[in-house]
Design a protein around this motif. Structure first.
Motif, PDB file in Angstrom:
ATOM      1  N   ASP A  37       0.852  -1.188   0.000  1.00 40.03           N
ATOM      2  CA  ASP A  37       0.000   0.000   0.000  1.00 40.03           C
ATOM      3  C   ASP A  37       0.894   1.247   0.000  1.00 40.03           C
ATOM      4  N   PRO A  38       0.964   1.999  -1.106  1.00 43.99           N
ATOM      5  CA  PRO A  38       1.833   3.173  -1.166  1.00 43.99           C
ATOM      6  C   PRO A  38       1.491   4.241  -0.136  1.00 43.99           C
ATOM      7  N   GLU A  39       0.237   4.285   0.327  1.00 45.24           N
ATOM      8  CA  GLU A  39      -0.158   5.294   1.295  1.00 45.24           C
ATOM      9  C   GLU A  39       0.088   4.843   2.739  1.00 45.24           C
ATOM     10  N   ASP A  40       0.326   3.568   2.925  1.00 41.92           N
ATOM     11  CA  ASP A  40       0.709   3.027   4.235  1.00 41.92           C
ATOM     12  C   ASP A  40       1.797   1.983   3.979  1.00 41.92           C
ATOM     13  N   PRO A  41       2.969   2.461   3.537  1.00 41.93           N
ATOM     14  CA  PRO A  41       3.952   1.553   2.947  1.00 41.93           C
ATOM     15  C   PRO A  41       4.705   0.695   3.962  1.00 41.93           C
ATOM     16  N   ASP A  42       4.950  -0.540   3.550  1.00 38.48           N
ATOM     17  CA  ASP A  42       5.808  -1.447   4.304  1.00 38.48           C
ATOM     18  C   ASP A  42       7.077  -1.619   3.459  1.00 38.48           C
ATOM     19  N   TYR A  43       8.068  -0.780   3.718  1.00 41.07           N
ATOM     20  CA  TYR A  43       9.256  -0.788   2.872  1.00 41.07           C
ATOM     21  C   TYR A  43      10.124  -2.030   3.088  1.00 41.07           C
ATOM     22  N   ALA A  44      10.012  -2.668   4.223  1.00 41.58           N
ATOM     23  CA  ALA A  44      10.719  -3.935   4.428  1.00 41.58           C
ATOM     24  C   ALA A  44      10.168  -5.000   3.482  1.00 41.58           C
ATOM     25  N   TYR A  45       8.849  -4.985   3.279  1.00 42.64           N
ATOM     26  CA  TYR A  45       8.229  -5.924   2.356  1.00 42.64           C
ATOM     27  C   TYR A  45       8.656  -5.625   0.914  1.00 42.64           C
ATOM     28  N   ALA A  46       8.768  -4.327   0.569  1.00 43.53           N
ATOM     29  CA  ALA A  46       9.220  -3.958  -0.769  1.00 43.53           C
ATOM     30  C   ALA A  46      10.639  -4.478  -1.013  1.00 43.53           C
ATOM     31  N   LEU A  47      11.520  -4.300  -0.031  1.00 44.25           N
ATOM     32  CA  LEU A  47      12.889  -4.806  -0.162  1.00 44.25           C
ATOM     33  C   LEU A  47      12.889  -6.321  -0.348  1.00 44.25           C
ATOM     34  N   GLN A  48      12.014  -7.001   0.382  1.00 43.75           N
ATOM     35  CA  GLN A  48      11.937  -8.459   0.276  1.00 43.75           C
ATOM     36  C   GLN A  48      11.529  -8.882  -1.133  1.00 43.75           C
ATOM     37  N   LEU A  49      10.518  -8.223  -1.703  1.00 45.27           N
ATOM     38  CA  LEU A  49      10.065  -8.556  -3.054  1.00 45.27           C
ATOM     39  C   LEU A  49      11.179  -8.362  -4.079  1.00 45.27           C
ATOM     40  N   VAL A  50      11.883  -7.249  -3.963  1.00 41.87           N
ATOM     41  CA  VAL A  50      12.941  -6.955  -4.922  1.00 41.87           C
ATOM     42  C   VAL A  50      14.093  -7.941  -4.786  1.00 41.87           C
ATOM     43  N   GLN A  51      14.519  -8.192  -3.563  1.00 41.00           N
ATOM     44  CA  GLN A  51      15.656  -9.091  -3.349  1.00 41.00           C
ATOM     45  C   GLN A  51      15.353 -10.513  -3.830  1.00 41.00           C
ATOM     46  N   GLN A  52      14.129 -10.964  -3.652  1.00 42.31           N
ATOM     47  CA  GLN A  52      13.754 -12.294  -4.119  1.00 42.31           C
ATOM     48  C   GLN A  52      13.865 -12.407  -5.636  1.00 42.31           C
ATOM     49  N   ALA A  53      13.648 -11.282  -6.311  1.00 46.09           N
ATOM     50  CA  ALA A  53      13.666 -11.310  -7.773  1.00 46.09           C
ATOM     51  C   ALA A  53      15.057 -11.131  -8.362  1.00 46.09           C
ATOM     52  N   VAL A  54      15.903 -10.353  -7.708  1.00 41.70           N
ATOM     53  CA  VAL A  54      17.191 -10.008  -8.330  1.00 41.70           C
ATOM     54  C   VAL A  54      18.377 -10.765  -7.749  1.00 41.70           C
ATOM     55  N   VAL A  55      18.261 -11.285  -6.539  1.00 44.36           N
ATOM     56  CA  VAL A  55      19.382 -11.993  -5.924  1.00 44.36           C
ATOM     57  C   VAL A  55      19.206 -13.493  -6.142  1.00 44.36           C
ATOM     58  N   PRO A  56      20.141 -14.141  -6.821  1.00 44.96           N
ATOM     59  CA  PRO A  56      19.995 -15.577  -7.057  1.00 44.96           C
ATOM     60  C   PRO A  56      20.049 -16.350  -5.744  1.00 44.96           C
ATOM     61  N   PRO A  57      19.243 -17.396  -5.617  1.00 49.93           N
ATOM     62  CA  PRO A  57      19.255 -18.170  -4.376  1.00 49.93           C
ATOM     63  C   PRO A  57      20.622 -18.808  -4.132  1.00 49.93           C
ATOM     64  N   ALA A  58      21.024 -18.799  -2.893  1.00 50.32           N
ATOM     65  CA  ALA A  58      22.331 -19.376  -2.552  1.00 50.32           C
ATOM     66  C   ALA A  58      22.309 -20.872  -2.761  1.00 50.32           C
ATOM     67  N   THR A  59      23.374 -21.395  -3.339  1.00 48.33           N
ATOM     68  CA  THR A  59      23.489 -22.833  -3.542  1.00 48.33           C
ATOM     69  C   THR A  59      24.254 -23.460  -2.396  1.00 48.33           C
ATOM     70  N   GLU A  60      23.734 -24.554  -1.892  1.00 51.81           N
ATOM     71  CA  GLU A  60      24.385 -25.213  -0.771  1.00 51.81           C
ATOM     72  C   GLU A  60      25.623 -25.964  -1.211  1.00 51.81           C
ATOM     73  N   GLU A  61      26.656 -25.891  -0.410  1.00 51.78           N
ATOM     74  CA  GLU A  61      27.876 -26.625  -0.695  1.00 51.78           C
ATOM     75  C   GLU A  61      27.614 -28.130  -0.525  1.00 51.78           C
ATOM     76  N   PRO A  62      28.105 -28.968  -1.446  1.00 52.86           N
ATOM     77  CA  PRO A  62      27.905 -30.400  -1.308  1.00 52.86           C
ATOM     78  C   PRO A  62      28.575 -30.940  -0.054  1.00 52.86           C
ATOM     79  N   ALA A  63      27.904 -31.852   0.587  1.00 50.34           N
ATOM     80  CA  ALA A  63      28.449 -32.436   1.816  1.00 50.34           C
ATOM     81  C   ALA A  63      29.675 -33.279   1.482  1.00 50.34           C
ATOM     82  N   GLU A  64      30.673 -33.182   2.349  1.00 53.94           N
ATOM     83  CA  GLU A  64      31.896 -33.959   2.131  1.00 53.94           C
ATOM     84  C   GLU A  64      31.742 -35.378   2.692  1.00 53.94           C
TER      85      GLU A  64
END
Length: 457
Positions: A430-457
Motif C-alpha cells: 500500500d503506497p499510502e501506508d507503505p511497508d518498505y521492508a516488504y518492498a525490499l523483500q520482493l525486490v531481493q527475491q527477484a534479483v538476488v539468485p538463491p544461494a546454492t548449498e555446498e555439497p556435503a563432504e
C-alpha cells in the motif's frame, strides 16, 4: 584465348553485336567486382586500385561478420563510439566517390556509339541505376554514421565503463517527466527501476507509484538528515504533496545545493534525489538514470511510426489539464497509436487509478522497445535521431553503449519473460501506508539468485 585477342580489351569495334555484348558485361563487372572492368578493358593502374579497394572492403565485411558472431560487443562498441562512427563515415564516403569514378570510366570504356542503337539507352540506364544504388547507399551510410555520432554525443555522456553491482546486475532508474502547464517545474509521473543481469540480459522491473508516502533515504543521502523518518513523515515537506514524485520538484526548486556535483556529472539535483529514494526503496545500487520528457515522447512515437498495443478497456483522452473532461476515447482492442494517442494512453487519469496508469506505461514502453529493430530504426533514422536527442536525458556513458546493445540483443532471445514487481495494493503493498521492508523483500527475491548449498563432504 590470349589477352591480345580478348573482345573485352580489343573488341571488333565494327561489330555492334560484339560491342553491345561487351557493354553489358563491362557494366555488370563494374558493380559485381569494381575495378575489374578497368583491369580487363581500360586503365590497369586505376583497375588495380579499384580491385584492391574492393578486396579490402570484402575483407572488412568478412572480418566484421566474424567479430559479430564471436565478439559482438566489440563490433557494437565500434559502431557506437564517435571515433568508430567517423571512421565508418570516411570509409563509406571514400567508396561512394570511388564507385562514381569507376562507373563513369566504365561507361567511357563501353563506347555507347559503337553498340546497337536499341541497347544504348539500356546499358547507360543500367550503369546509372547501379551507380545511384551502390554509391548512394555508401553516401547514405556516411550520413547515418555522422548523424548517429552527433546524436550519441548529444544524449550520452563521456565517461569510463562501470562494473555491475555485487549481484552482477546493472540497475537503471527510468523517469517519465511530465512538466505540464498546471504545475511548477517538472514532476516525474512515471517511475520505474530496471535491473538487468550483466551476463544474460534477464530483466526485473520495479514499478514505483508516484504517490508513495514516507519515502526513506539511506544514511549517506543528504535528504536523510532532513527526513530521517521518511519524506514528510514528521513535519511535512517543502512542497504541497509529500509523495515520491514530489522529491524531484522539492530538491530541484528548493534545495539544489544538496547535490552540488549533479550537473557536472550529467545529471540534475532532482534526479539524484530520486535516485537516492529509489535505492532506499529497492535496496539496489542504481548506476544510471534515464529521464524521458513525456511531452517530447509524442515526437519519438511518431518517429517510430506509432506503436501497436492491446487496449484492455476504453481509455479517455482529456479535453484539458484538469483530467476531468473527456474529449474522446481510445477504444478497447488492438490499436495502432500515434504519438498523441500513445501519450494520452500512458497518462490518462479520468476514471482510472495510478496503478492502471503504471500498467499502461509499462505496456507502451514494451511496445516501443519491440519496434526498436534495425529495419525500423534505419528506415526512420533521421526522425528518430531528431526526436531522441530532445526526449532523452541520461548519464549512461557512450563507452557502455556497445555492451548494453549486446545485452539487449541477448535479452530479446530469452524465453523467460521480464519479471515485473509492481509495488501496488494488488501485490500486497500500500503506497499510502507503505511497508518498505516488504518492498525490499520482493525486490531481493527477484534479483538476488538463491544461494546454492555446498555439497556435503
Amino acid at each position: 584465348m590470349s589477352l591480345a585477342a580478348s573482345p573485352i580489351r580489343f573488341p571488333d569495334a565494327s561489330s555492334r553485336t560484339v560491342m553491345t555484348r561487351r557493354g553489358w558485361w563491362l557494366v555488370l563487372l563494374n558493380v559485381l567486382v569494381p575495378g575489374s572492368a578497368q583491369v580487363l578493358a581500360g586503365n590497369r593502374r586505376l583497375g588495380r586500385f579499384g580491385l584492391g579497394a574492393t578486396l579490402t572492403l570484402w575483407f572488412l565485411a568478412v572480418a566484421a561478420l566474424v567479430v559479430w558472431l564471436v565478439w559482438p560487443t566489440v563490433l557494437y562498441t565500434v559502431v557506437t563510439s564517435t571515433i568508430g562512427l567517423w571512421a565508418i563515415a570516411l570509409v563509406a564516403l571514400f567508396y561512394a566517390v570511388l564507385w562514381v569514378v569507376l562507373t563513369f570510366d566504365t561507361l567511357r570504356l563501353v563506347r555507347l556509339v559503337k553498340t546497337a542503337p536499341g541497347a544504348r539507352f539500356g546499358i547507360a540506364a543500367l550503369g546509372v541505376v547501379l551507380l545511384v544504388g551502390v554509391s548512394g547507399t555508401a553516401a547514405f551510410g556516411a550520413y547515418v554514421a555522422t548523424t548517429t555520432s552527433g546524436f550519441l554525443s548529444d544524449v550520452f555522456v563521456a565517461g569510463p565503463p562501470v562494473p555491475p553491482d555485487e549481484n552482477g546486475r546493472y540497475n537503471f532508474l527510468l523517469l517519465g517527466g511530465d512538466a505540464g502547464p498546471d504545475r511548477e517545474g517538472l514532476r516525474p509521473d512515471s517511475i520505474r527501476v530496471v535491473s538487468v543481469d550483466a551476463e544474460t540480459g534477464q530483466a526485473v522491473t520495479v514499478g514505483l507509484p508516484r504517490n508513495m508516502e514516507d519515502v526513506p533515504f539511506g544514511e549517506d543521502s543528504p535528504l536523510h538528515a532532513v527526513y530521517p523518518e521518511g519524506y514528510g513523515a514528521i513535519d511535512g515537506c517543502e512542497v504541497d504533496a509529500c509523495m515520491l514524485n514530489s522529491i524531484y520538484t522539492e530538491v530541484e526548486l528548493k534545495s539544489p545545493e544538496m547535490y552540488p556535483d549533479a550537473v557536472a556529472q550529467g545529471s540534475e539535483p532532482g534526479i539524484e534525489a530520486m535516485r537516492d529514494a529509489a535505492e532506499a526503496i529497492t535496496g539496489l545500487d542504481i548506476q544510471y538514470y534515464v529521464l524521458i520528457d513525456m511531452a517530447g515522447f509524442q515526437q519519438l512515437v511518431d518517429a517510430l511510426g506509432g506503436v501497436t498495443v492491446n487496449v484492455p478497456e476504453d481509455v479517455p483522452i482529456h479535453a484539458d489539464e484538469t483530467f476531468t473532461t473527456v474529449a474522446e476515447w481510445i477504444p478497447a482492442g488492438e490499436q495502432h497509436l500515434d504519438g498523441y494517442h500513445a501519450l494520452w494512453y500512458a497518462r490518462s487519469r479520468h476514471g482510472t487509478s495510478d496503478y492502471d496508469r503504471m500498467a499502461r506505461q509499462l505496456q507502451i514502453q514494451e511496445a516501443m522497445l519491440a519496434q526498436f529493430n534495425p529495419a525500423n530504426v534505419l528506415s526512420k533514422f533521421q526522425e528518430i535521431a531528431a526526436a531522441g536527442s530532445q526526449v532523452v536525458k541520461t548519464d549512461v556513458p557512450q563507452s557502455m553503449l556497445g555492451y548494453f546493445v549486446n545485452l539487449a540483443t541477448k535479452a530479446k532471445e530469452l524465453t523467460t519473460p521480464v519479471v515485473d514487481i509492481p509495488l501496488v495494493p494488488d501485490n500486497g503493498f500500500d503506497p499510502e501506508d507503505p511497508d518498505y521492508a516488504y518492498a525490499l523483500q520482493l525486490v531481493q527475491q527477484a534479483v538476488v539468485p538463491p544461494a546454492t548449498e555446498e555439497p556435503a563432504e
